[in-house]
Design a protein around this motif. Structure first.
Motif, PDB file in Angstrom:
ATOM      1  N   GLY A   1      28.348   2.983   4.807  1.00 35.98           N
ATOM      2  CA  GLY A   1      30.022   3.130   4.430  1.00 35.98           C
ATOM      3  C   GLY A   1      30.742   2.287   4.334  1.00 35.98           C
ATOM      4  N   GLY A   2      30.683   0.963   4.898  1.00 42.54           N
ATOM      5  CA  GLY A   2      31.868  -0.317   5.002  1.00 42.54           C
ATOM      6  C   GLY A   2      31.434  -1.349   3.393  1.00 42.54           C
ATOM      7  N   PHE A   3      30.140  -1.475   3.269  1.00 42.96           N
ATOM      8  CA  PHE A   3      29.668  -2.155   2.153  1.00 42.96           C
ATOM      9  C   PHE A   3      28.624  -1.333   0.831  1.00 42.96           C
ATOM     10  CE2 PHE A   3      29.200  -4.308   6.654  1.00 42.96           C
ATOM     11  CZ  PHE A   3      30.441  -5.296   6.093  1.00 42.96           C
ATOM     12  N   GLY A   4      28.353  -0.188   1.181  1.00 38.96           N
ATOM     13  CA  GLY A   4      27.620   0.516   0.027  1.00 38.96           C
ATOM     14  C   GLY A   4      26.201   0.014  -0.025  1.00 38.96           C
ATOM     15  N   LYS A   5      26.140  -0.472   1.244  1.00 41.26           N
ATOM     16  CA  LYS A   5      24.406  -0.789   0.921  1.00 41.26           C
ATOM     17  C   LYS A   5      23.153  -0.120   2.545  1.00 41.26           C
ATOM     18  CE  LYS A   5      21.992  -5.092   0.468  1.00 41.26           C
ATOM     19  NZ  LYS A   5      21.909  -5.904  -1.024  1.00 41.26           N
ATOM     20  N   GLU A   6      22.708  -0.098   1.252  1.00 44.51           N
ATOM     21  CA  GLU A   6      21.536   1.237   1.958  1.00 44.51           C
ATOM     22  C   GLU A   6      20.468   0.153   2.693  1.00 44.51           C
ATOM     23  OE1 GLU A   6      19.945   4.576  -0.866  1.00 44.51           O
ATOM     24  OE2 GLU A   6      21.901   4.969  -1.356  1.00 44.51           O
ATOM     25  N   THR A   7      19.356   0.802   3.837  1.00 45.41           N
ATOM     26  CA  THR A   7      18.928  -0.235   4.419  1.00 45.41           C
ATOM     27  C   THR A   7      17.410   0.840   4.344  1.00 45.41           C
ATOM     28  OG1 THR A   7      20.367  -0.324   5.664  1.00 45.41           O
ATOM     29  CG2 THR A   7      18.682  -0.219   6.699  1.00 45.41           C
ATOM     30  N   VAL A   8      16.066  -0.203   4.006  1.00 50.31           N
ATOM     31  CA  VAL A   8      15.363   0.162   4.636  1.00 50.31           C
ATOM     32  C   VAL A   8      14.291  -0.402   5.686  1.00 50.31           C
ATOM     33  CG1 VAL A   8      12.617  -0.554   3.695  1.00 50.31           C
ATOM     34  CG2 VAL A   8      14.656   0.088   1.477  1.00 50.31           C
ATOM     35  N   LEU A   9      13.955   0.234   6.549  1.00 49.08           N
ATOM     36  CA  LEU A   9      13.322   0.324   8.081  1.00 49.08           C
ATOM     37  C   LEU A   9      12.163   0.715   8.147  1.00 49.08           C
ATOM     38  CD1 LEU A   9      13.870   0.184  11.118  1.00 49.08           C
ATOM     39  CD2 LEU A   9      13.979   2.889  10.840  1.00 49.08           C
ATOM     40  N   PHE A  10      11.006  -0.256   8.258  1.00 50.76           N
ATOM     41  CA  PHE A  10      10.008  -0.857   8.286  1.00 50.76           C
ATOM     42  C   PHE A  10      10.304  -0.861   9.652  1.00 50.76           C
ATOM     43  CE2 PHE A  10       6.509  -3.702   8.661  1.00 50.76           C
ATOM     44  CZ  PHE A  10       5.331  -2.714   8.098  1.00 50.76           C
ATOM     45  N   LEU A  11       9.221   0.323   9.758  1.00 48.01           N
ATOM     46  CA  LEU A  11       8.774   0.629  11.467  1.00 48.01           C
ATOM     47  C   LEU A  11       6.848  -0.097  11.642  1.00 48.01           C
ATOM     48  CD1 LEU A  11       9.380   1.068  14.418  1.00 48.01           C
ATOM     49  CD2 LEU A  11       9.098   3.496  13.538  1.00 48.01           C
ATOM     50  N   ASP A  12       7.055  -0.986  11.443  1.00 50.81           N
ATOM     51  CA  ASP A  12       5.520  -1.867  11.911  1.00 50.81           C
ATOM     52  C   ASP A  12       4.763  -0.317  13.394  1.00 50.81           C
ATOM     53  OD1 ASP A  12       2.541  -2.201  11.110  1.00 50.81           O
ATOM     54  OD2 ASP A  12       3.301  -3.817  11.818  1.00 50.81           O
ATOM     55  N   GLU A  13       3.363  -0.154  13.271  1.00 50.57           N
ATOM     56  CA  GLU A  13       2.671   0.821  14.249  1.00 50.57           C
ATOM     57  C   GLU A  13       2.828   1.207  15.043  1.00 50.57           C
ATOM     58  OE1 GLU A  13      -0.239  -1.158  15.552  1.00 50.57           O
ATOM     59  OE2 GLU A  13       0.068  -2.903  14.563  1.00 50.57           O
ATOM     60  N   ILE A  14       3.924   2.805  14.057  1.00 53.76           N
ATOM     61  CA  ILE A  14       4.334   4.059  14.194  1.00 53.76           C
ATOM     62  C   ILE A  14       3.374   5.170  15.254  1.00 53.76           C
ATOM     63  CG2 ILE A  14       3.686   5.410  12.419  1.00 53.76           C
ATOM     64  CD1 ILE A  14       6.283   6.496  12.477  1.00 53.76           C
ATOM     65  N   HIS A  15       1.332   4.281  15.102  1.00 52.07           N
ATOM     66  CA  HIS A  15       1.236   5.794  15.837  1.00 52.07           C
ATOM     67  C   HIS A  15       1.749   4.827  17.614  1.00 52.07           C
ATOM     68  CE1 HIS A  15      -1.084   1.600  14.548  1.00 52.07           C
ATOM     69  NE2 HIS A  15      -1.051   1.895  16.288  1.00 52.07           N
ATOM     70  N   ARG A  16       2.110   3.940  17.907  1.00 49.77           N
ATOM     71  CA  ARG A  16       2.241   3.229  19.174  1.00 49.77           C
ATOM     72  C   ARG A  16       3.098   4.285  19.634  1.00 49.77           C
ATOM     73  NH1 ARG A  16      -0.279  -1.251  21.021  1.00 49.77           N
ATOM     74  NH2 ARG A  16      -1.652  -1.474  19.318  1.00 49.77           N
ATOM     75  N   PHE A  17       4.014   4.854  18.916  1.00 45.94           N
ATOM     76  CA  PHE A  17       5.224   5.711  19.448  1.00 45.94           C
ATOM     77  C   PHE A  17       5.192   7.010  19.622  1.00 45.94           C
ATOM     78  CE2 PHE A  17       9.239   4.211  16.384  1.00 45.94           C
ATOM     79  CZ  PHE A  17       9.826   3.124  17.909  1.00 45.94           C
ATOM     80  N   SER A  18       5.560   7.639  20.892  1.00 48.07           N
ATOM     81  CA  SER A  18       5.466   8.803  21.274  1.00 48.07           C
ATOM     82  C   SER A  18       6.128   9.804  21.042  1.00 48.07           C
ATOM     83  CB  SER A  18       5.719   8.851  23.040  1.00 48.07           C
ATOM     84  OG  SER A  18       7.477   9.276  23.342  1.00 48.07           O
ATOM     85  N   LYS A  19       5.557  11.289  20.377  1.00 47.49           N
ATOM     86  CA  LYS A  19       5.998  11.694  20.261  1.00 47.49           C
ATOM     87  C   LYS A  19       7.685  12.120  20.298  1.00 47.49           C
ATOM     88  CE  LYS A  19       6.176  17.597  19.584  1.00 47.49           C
ATOM     89  NZ  LYS A  19       7.440  17.573  19.672  1.00 47.49           N
ATOM     90  N   ALA A  20       8.174  11.751  21.432  1.00 48.53           N
ATOM     91  CA  ALA A  20       9.655  11.854  21.463  1.00 48.53           C
ATOM     92  C   ALA A  20      10.464  10.847  20.974  1.00 48.53           C
ATOM     93  CB  ALA A  20      10.682  11.763  23.134  1.00 48.53           C
TER      94      ALA A  20
END
Length: 455
Positions: A115-134
């Protein structure tokens, strides 16, 4: 201050003073064409190409990507290249240390940056299998509303470790292990390119081979070892990185092992014969040689599965289960951790009681079939589930074993040509002693006790 400003400052510093960054960082791909390996993902018109806007129509497909593959093959690098190619902020989180709070902070920052800079973001999430369902559920709004381009990495099968709503909204890309050819090309580029070592040293074939072995398919490890060896060579006033220099630098002796030559088969043969001979220490020695030589862990696991049936069989019915579980684990985790799994399986197989009765049984039966000893299936065993079968005598007179108190129906099962053949000759080793008693009892009930044995 937004995280992308720090990233931009670091990149600017790297461009002005490349030598200040590690070689692995300097050689990080800037475009998809510089990515090592993964040729199946980099073909013209591929989903990955379209994701970064290559080809007609600009960016296409989902805004979430799941990268599945073993460690050290470039999942983080691919995410970084996507962010560079699409001119987006790059934010990295690890599911090992981050939680919902950190994810929400990144998403909030991404919305402000857009919204402020017109810059989109790539979120790299490593080891996603460590995240719970929630925790994985918390990603859905950002994915559905395209507040971020989510690139998640996992070493585990995403169909079991990633929730269905996220998986259905994502482009799943399966990454393949890097080959020696892939890493060799990377090392050559690092030696010659200006952002690498700029041609100040050379690398002979034997030294390169050792670097490839100790890398174990990991590009970062290969480049780190090359950088250390190059520094050691230059410190000694040498223009060539010798095998001795590589050995001194990485503190690991070169293993005399050619994965494409005789020693490949000799060492593999020695491993299996040591297991067959119950010499656990010799088996571990040959396993270590294969690991240190950079052998494909899947090849080792396949040999162990064969050994479990060929040399152990019913003497320890759990041996095959152990070997199969090891192969599955190896495929998921890769080196270096796979060494522990292979050691586990090798020790179990070497110490298990041995029997080749299952092997000799099937070989004897196959030999008879090849020699023409087959013959028609006895009529009472033939399929009777179709109109007209009864008129042909099919399935007529068949005795259902479950109707017999002892569960054994004394009727002819084998074709007439091999009616008197006994193929399975169990040992008295380990658990097979129980099978020996069982087969003797059943043959007696079937009227086959004392009949002619297969040669």
């Amino acid at each position: 201050m937004e995280p992308d400003l720090f990233t931009a400052a670091a990149e600017d510093r790297q461009e002005k003073d490349p030598a200040s960054s590690p070689l692995a960082v300097r050689m990080r791909p800037r475009i998809l064409d510089e990515v090592v390996g993964q040729r199946h993902l980099l073909k013209p018109g591929s989903p990955l190409r379209r994701l970064v806007g290559e080809g007609s129509g600009g960016p296409a497909g989902p805004s979430s990507v799941i990268l599945w593959g073993p460690p050290g093959i470039g999942k983080t690098t691919l995410a970084y290249v996507v962010s560079k190619a699409t001119n987006k902020r790059f934010v990295e989180l690890s599911a090992i240390t981050a939680g919902v709070k950190e994810v929400r902070a990144v998403i909030d920052g991404a919305r402000r940056a857009a919204g402020g800079f017109g810059k989109e973001t790539v979120l790299f999430l490593d080891e996603i299998h460590r995240f719970s369902k929630a925790q994985q559920d918390s990603l859905l709004p950002a994915v559905e509303n395209r507040w971020v381009t989510l690139i998640a990495a996992t070493t585990e099968n995403p169909y079991f470790s990633v929730i269905s709503p996220l998986l259905s909204r994502s482009l799943l890309l399966t990454l393949e292990p890097l080959t020696d050819q892939d890493l060799s090309g990377l090392l050559r580029r690092a030696l010659t390119e200006e952002r690498g070592l700029g041609g100040v040293v050379t690398l002979p074939e034997d030294a390169e081979g050792h670097l490839l072995r100790i890398a174990g398919g990991d590009a970062r490890r290969a480049l780190t070892a090359l950088e250390a060896a190059a520094g050691a060579a230059l410190a000694k006033g040498e223009k060539e990185i010798t095998l001795g220099t590589v050995e001194e630098t990485v503190d690991r002796a070169a293993v005399k092992y050619d994965r494409d030559g005789d020693q490949h088969y000799d060492v593999a043969s020695a491993l299996i014969k040591s297991i067959r001979g119950s010499d656990v220490d010799a088996a571990l020695h040959y396993l270590a040689r294969m690991i240190e030589a950079g052998e494909d862990p899947r090849f080792i696991a396949r040999r162990l599965m064969i050994s479990a049936s060929e040399d152990i069989g019913l003497a320890d019915p759990t041996a095959l289960q152990t070997a199969v579980a090891a192969a599955q684990a190896v495929a998921l985790i890769g080196f270096p951790e796979a060494a522990l799994t292979l050691s586990h399986a090798t020790i179990a197989l070497a110490l298990a009681p041995k029997s080749n009765a299952a092997t000799t049984a099937i070989f004897a039966a196959m030999e008879d079939v090849r020699n023409g000893l087959a013959g028609p299936v006895p009529p009472h065993l033939r399929d009777g589930h179709y109109k007209g079968a009864a008129k042909l005598g099919h399935a007529q007179g068949y005795v259902y074993p479950h109707d017999i108190p002892e569960g054994i129906a004394a009727q002819q099962y084998a074709p007439e040509a091999v009616r008197n053949k006994l193929y399975y000759h169990p040992t008295r080793h380990g658990a097979e002693a129980r099978y020996a008693d069982t087969v003797a009892w059943t043959r007696k009930r079937l009227g086959r006790a004392g009949e002619e044995q297969s040669s």
